[in-house]
Design a protein around this motif. Sequence first.
Motif, mmCIF file in Angstrom:
data_model
loop_
_atom_site.group_PDB
_atom_site.id
_atom_site.type_symbol
_atom_site.label_atom_id
_atom_site.label_comp_id
_atom_site.label_asym_id
_atom_site.label_seq_id
_atom_site.Cartn_x
_atom_site.Cartn_y
_atom_site.Cartn_z
ATOM 1 N N LYS A 85 52.219 11.934 126.476
ATOM 2 C CA LYS A 85 52.943 10.686 126.572
ATOM 3 C C LYS A 85 53.092 10.043 125.188
ATOM 4 N N LYS A 86 52.001 10.099 124.433
ATOM 5 C CA LYS A 86 52.024 9.515 123.091
ATOM 6 C C LYS A 86 53.016 10.265 122.198
ATOM 7 N N LYS A 87 53.060 11.575 122.357
ATOM 8 C CA LYS A 87 53.984 12.384 121.558
ATOM 9 C C LYS A 87 55.430 11.986 121.857
ATOM 10 N N ARG A 88 55.746 11.764 123.106
ATOM 11 C CA ARG A 88 57.105 11.355 123.496
ATOM 12 C C ARG A 88 57.442 9.984 122.918
ATOM 13 N N LEU B 58 56.216 8.699 120.199
ATOM 14 C CA LEU B 58 56.425 8.892 118.756
ATOM 15 C C LEU B 58 57.800 9.497 118.468
ATOM 16 N N GLU B 59 58.211 10.433 119.312
ATOM 17 C CA GLU B 59 59.542 11.031 119.137
ATOM 18 C C GLU B 59 60.638 9.985 119.302
ATOM 19 N N LEU B 60 60.476 9.115 120.295
ATOM 20 C CA LEU B 60 61.469 8.058 120.509
ATOM 21 C C LEU B 60 61.482 7.051 119.359
ATOM 22 N N LEU B 61 60.304 6.722 118.851
ATOM 23 C CA LEU B 61 60.233 5.829 117.689
ATOM 24 C C LEU B 61 60.920 6.451 116.477
ATOM 25 N N GLU B 62 60.689 7.738 116.281
ATOM 26 C CA GLU B 62 61.320 8.432 115.158
ATOM 27 C C GLU B 62 62.838 8.442 115.320
ATOM 28 N N LEU B 63 63.300 8.670 116.537
ATOM 29 C CA LEU B 63 64.734 8.662 116.807
ATOM 30 C C LEU B 63 65.326 7.283 116.516
ATOM 31 N N LYS B 64 64.622 6.241 116.947
ATOM 32 C CA LYS B 64 65.079 4.870 116.699
ATOM 33 C C LYS B 64 65.195 4.597 115.203
ATOM 34 N N GLU B 65 64.187 5.001 114.453
ATOM 35 C CA GLU B 65 64.204 4.773 113.003
ATOM 36 C C GLU B 65 65.282 5.628 112.321
ATOM 37 N N THR B 66 65.526 6.813 112.828
ATOM 38 C CA THR B 66 66.579 7.666 112.270
ATOM 39 C C THR B 66 67.946 7.028 112.474
ATOM 40 N N VAL B 67 68.152 6.441 113.649
ATOM 41 C CA VAL B 67 69.414 5.744 113.912
ATOM 42 C C VAL B 67 69.548 4.530 112.980
ATOM 43 N N SER B 68 68.451 3.804 112.809
ATOM 44 C CA SER B 68 68.463 2.659 111.892
ATOM 45 C C SER B 68 68.773 3.108 110.475
ATOM 46 N N LEU C 123 66.515 0.846 103.547
ATOM 47 C CA LEU C 123 66.475 2.301 103.704
ATOM 48 C C LEU C 123 65.107 2.855 103.301
ATOM 49 N N ARG C 124 64.557 2.327 102.214
ATOM 50 C CA ARG C 124 63.233 2.787 101.767
ATOM 51 C C ARG C 124 62.170 2.462 102.818
ATOM 52 N N GLU C 125 62.234 1.263 103.376
ATOM 53 C CA GLU C 125 61.272 0.875 104.409
ATOM 54 C C GLU C 125 61.403 1.775 105.633
ATOM 55 N N ILE C 126 62.628 2.034 106.034
ATOM 56 C CA ILE C 126 62.864 2.885 107.206
ATOM 57 C C ILE C 126 62.335 4.288 106.945
ATOM 58 N N GLN C 127 62.583 4.805 105.737
ATOM 59 C CA GLN C 127 62.100 6.145 105.404
ATOM 60 C C GLN C 127 60.575 6.184 105.425
ATOM 61 N N SER C 128 59.957 5.131 104.955
ATOM 62 C CA SER C 128 58.495 5.080 104.985
ATOM 63 C C SER C 128 57.982 5.053 106.428
ATOM 64 N N LYS C 129 58.674 4.314 107.312
ATOM 65 C CA LYS C 129 58.289 4.303 108.732
ATOM 66 C C LYS C 129 58.439 5.692 109.334
ATOM 67 N N ILE C 130 59.551 6.350 109.015
ATOM 68 C CA ILE C 130 59.774 7.710 109.540
ATOM 69 C C ILE C 130 58.662 8.642 109.073
ATOM 70 N N ASN C 131 58.282 8.537 107.800
ATOM 71 C CA ASN C 131 57.203 9.387 107.276
ATOM 72 C C ASN C 131 55.886 9.117 108.008
ATOM 73 N N LYS C 132 55.584 7.842 108.273
ATOM 74 C CA LYS C 132 54.357 7.506 109.001
ATOM 75 C C LYS C 132 54.391 8.068 110.413
ATOM 76 N N ILE C 133 55.538 7.946 111.069
ATOM 77 C CA ILE C 133 55.667 8.460 112.438
ATOM 78 C C ILE C 133 55.496 9.975 112.447
ATOM 79 N N LYS D 175 53.732 11.749 110.361
ATOM 80 C CA LYS D 175 52.305 12.029 110.185
ATOM 81 C C LYS D 175 51.551 11.804 111.486
ATOM 82 N N MET D 176 51.912 10.741 112.192
ATOM 83 C CA MET D 176 51.266 10.459 113.477
ATOM 84 C C MET D 176 51.577 11.570 114.479
#
Length: 135
Positions: free
Chosen positions: A2-5, A7-17, A96-106, A108-109
Amino acid sequence: MKKKRILELLELKETVSQKDASDLVKKLDGEIKKCDQIFSSLDQLQREKAQFLGRMNAYIYQTERYLIEKIVEQKEITRNRIEFLNGEVNFAISSLREIQSKINKIEKMKEQENKNMIRTALDKLDREILENRKR
Protein backbone atom coordinates in the motif's frame (compact mmCIF):
# COMPACT_ATOMS: atom_id res chain seq x y z
CA MET A 1 2.40 -2.78 -0.92
CA LYS A 2 0.00 0.00 0.00
CA LYS A 3 2.83 2.35 0.90
CA LYS A 4 4.56 1.60 -2.40
CA ARG A 5 1.40 2.56 -4.33
CA ILE A 6 1.10 5.81 -2.37
CA LEU A 7 4.72 6.64 -3.17
CA GLU A 8 4.12 5.91 -6.85
CA LEU A 9 1.12 8.24 -6.88
CA LEU A 10 3.08 10.96 -5.10
CA GLU A 11 5.86 10.61 -7.65
CA LEU A 12 3.34 10.84 -10.48
CA LYS A 13 1.84 13.98 -8.94
CA GLU A 14 5.25 15.61 -8.63
CA THR A 15 6.16 14.59 -12.19
CA VAL A 16 3.01 16.29 -13.47
CA SER A 17 3.86 19.38 -11.42
CA GLN A 18 7.36 19.33 -12.87
CA LYS A 19 6.00 19.18 -16.41
CA ASP A 20 3.64 22.09 -15.70
CA ALA A 21 6.46 24.18 -14.25
CA SER A 22 8.68 23.33 -17.20
CA ASP A 23 5.94 24.37 -19.62
CA LEU A 24 5.56 27.62 -17.71
CA VAL A 25 9.29 28.34 -18.01
CA LYS A 26 9.13 27.75 -21.76
CA LYS A 27 6.09 30.00 -22.10
CA LEU A 28 7.74 32.76 -20.08
CA ASP A 29 10.92 32.48 -22.15
CA GLY A 30 8.82 32.94 -25.28
CA GLU A 31 7.20 36.03 -23.75
CA ILE A 32 10.62 37.45 -22.88
CA LYS A 33 11.81 36.94 -26.46
CA LYS A 34 8.72 38.70 -27.80
CA CYS A 35 9.24 41.61 -25.43
CA ASP A 36 12.91 41.82 -26.42
CA GLN A 37 11.89 42.01 -30.08
CA ILE A 38 9.34 44.71 -29.34
CA PHE A 39 11.90 46.64 -27.30
CA SER A 40 14.42 46.43 -30.14
CA SER A 41 11.83 47.60 -32.66
CA LEU A 42 10.84 50.53 -30.46
CA ASP A 43 14.48 51.45 -29.92
CA GLN A 44 15.14 51.40 -33.66
CA LEU A 45 12.02 53.48 -34.33
CA GLN A 46 13.06 55.99 -31.69
CA ARG A 47 16.53 56.35 -33.25
CA GLU A 48 15.03 56.82 -36.71
CA LYS A 49 12.65 59.50 -35.47
CA ALA A 50 15.39 61.30 -33.54
CA GLN A 51 17.72 61.39 -36.56
CA PHE A 52 15.27 63.05 -38.92
CA LEU A 53 16.90 66.38 -39.77
CA GLY A 54 14.72 67.68 -42.59
CA ARG A 55 12.84 70.92 -42.54
CA MET A 56 9.57 70.77 -40.69
CA ASN A 57 6.99 73.16 -39.41
CA ALA A 58 6.05 73.52 -35.74
CA TYR A 59 3.12 71.11 -35.92
CA ILE A 60 5.20 68.31 -37.45
CA TYR A 61 7.95 68.94 -34.90
CA GLN A 62 5.45 68.69 -32.02
CA THR A 63 3.95 65.56 -33.50
CA GLU A 64 7.38 63.93 -33.88
CA ARG A 65 8.35 64.83 -30.30
CA TYR A 66 5.03 63.48 -29.02
CA LEU A 67 5.60 60.25 -30.94
CA ILE A 68 9.13 59.91 -29.54
CA GLU A 69 7.77 60.51 -26.03
CA LYS A 70 5.19 57.74 -26.50
CA ILE A 71 7.87 55.41 -27.86
CA VAL A 72 9.99 56.04 -24.76
CA GLU A 73 6.98 55.27 -22.54
CA GLN A 74 6.35 52.02 -24.39
CA LYS A 75 10.03 51.08 -24.08
CA GLU A 76 9.81 51.62 -20.31
CA ILE A 77 6.68 49.47 -20.10
CA THR A 78 8.37 46.77 -22.16
CA ARG A 79 11.51 46.94 -20.00
CA ASN A 80 9.39 46.57 -16.85
CA ARG A 81 7.57 43.62 -18.41
CA ILE A 82 10.88 41.94 -19.19
CA GLU A 83 12.08 42.43 -15.61
CA PHE A 84 8.82 41.00 -14.27
CA LEU A 85 9.02 37.99 -16.59
CA ASN A 86 12.64 37.35 -15.58
CA GLY A 87 11.52 37.27 -11.95
CA GLU A 88 8.74 34.83 -12.85
CA VAL A 89 11.21 32.61 -14.72
CA ASN A 90 13.54 32.59 -11.70
CA PHE A 91 10.63 31.64 -9.43
CA ALA A 92 9.53 28.88 -11.81
CA ILE A 93 13.08 27.53 -11.99
CA SER A 94 13.31 27.45 -8.20
CA SER A 95 9.97 25.60 -8.16
CA LEU A 96 11.39 23.10 -10.63
CA ARG A 97 14.37 22.53 -8.33
CA GLU A 98 12.08 21.96 -5.35
CA ILE A 99 9.92 19.55 -7.33
CA GLN A 100 12.99 17.65 -8.51
CA SER A 101 14.21 17.38 -4.94
CA LYS A 102 10.79 16.00 -3.88
CA ILE A 103 10.91 13.47 -6.72
CA ASN A 104 14.39 12.38 -5.63
CA LYS A 105 13.20 11.94 -2.02
CA ILE A 106 10.19 9.92 -3.15
CA GLU A 107 12.42 7.70 -5.30
CA LYS A 108 14.68 7.06 -2.31
CA MET A 109 11.64 6.23 -0.20
CA LYS A 110 10.42 3.85 -2.93
CA GLU A 111 13.80 2.12 -3.02
CA GLN A 112 13.77 1.78 0.76
CA GLU A 113 10.23 0.40 0.65
CA ASN A 114 11.25 -2.10 -2.04
CA LYS A 115 14.17 -3.21 0.13
CA ASN A 116 11.85 -3.56 3.11
CA MET A 117 9.38 -5.59 1.05
CA ILE A 118 12.18 -7.87 -0.17
CA ARG A 119 13.50 -8.29 3.39
CA THR A 120 10.02 -9.10 4.63
CA ALA A 121 9.50 -11.64 1.85
CA LEU A 122 12.90 -13.23 2.50
CA ASP A 123 12.23 -13.38 6.24
CA LYS A 124 8.88 -15.01 5.56
CA LEU A 125 10.54 -17.58 3.27
CA ASP A 126 13.22 -18.26 5.87
CA ARG A 127 10.57 -18.85 8.54
CA GLU A 128 8.67 -21.19 6.22
CA ILE A 129 11.82 -23.11 5.43
CA LEU A 130 12.66 -23.41 9.12
CA GLU A 131 9.13 -24.61 9.90
CA ASN A 132 9.30 -27.16 7.11
CA ARG A 133 12.65 -28.47 8.40
CA LYS A 134 11.27 -28.82 11.92
CA ARG A 135 8.44 -31.02 10.67
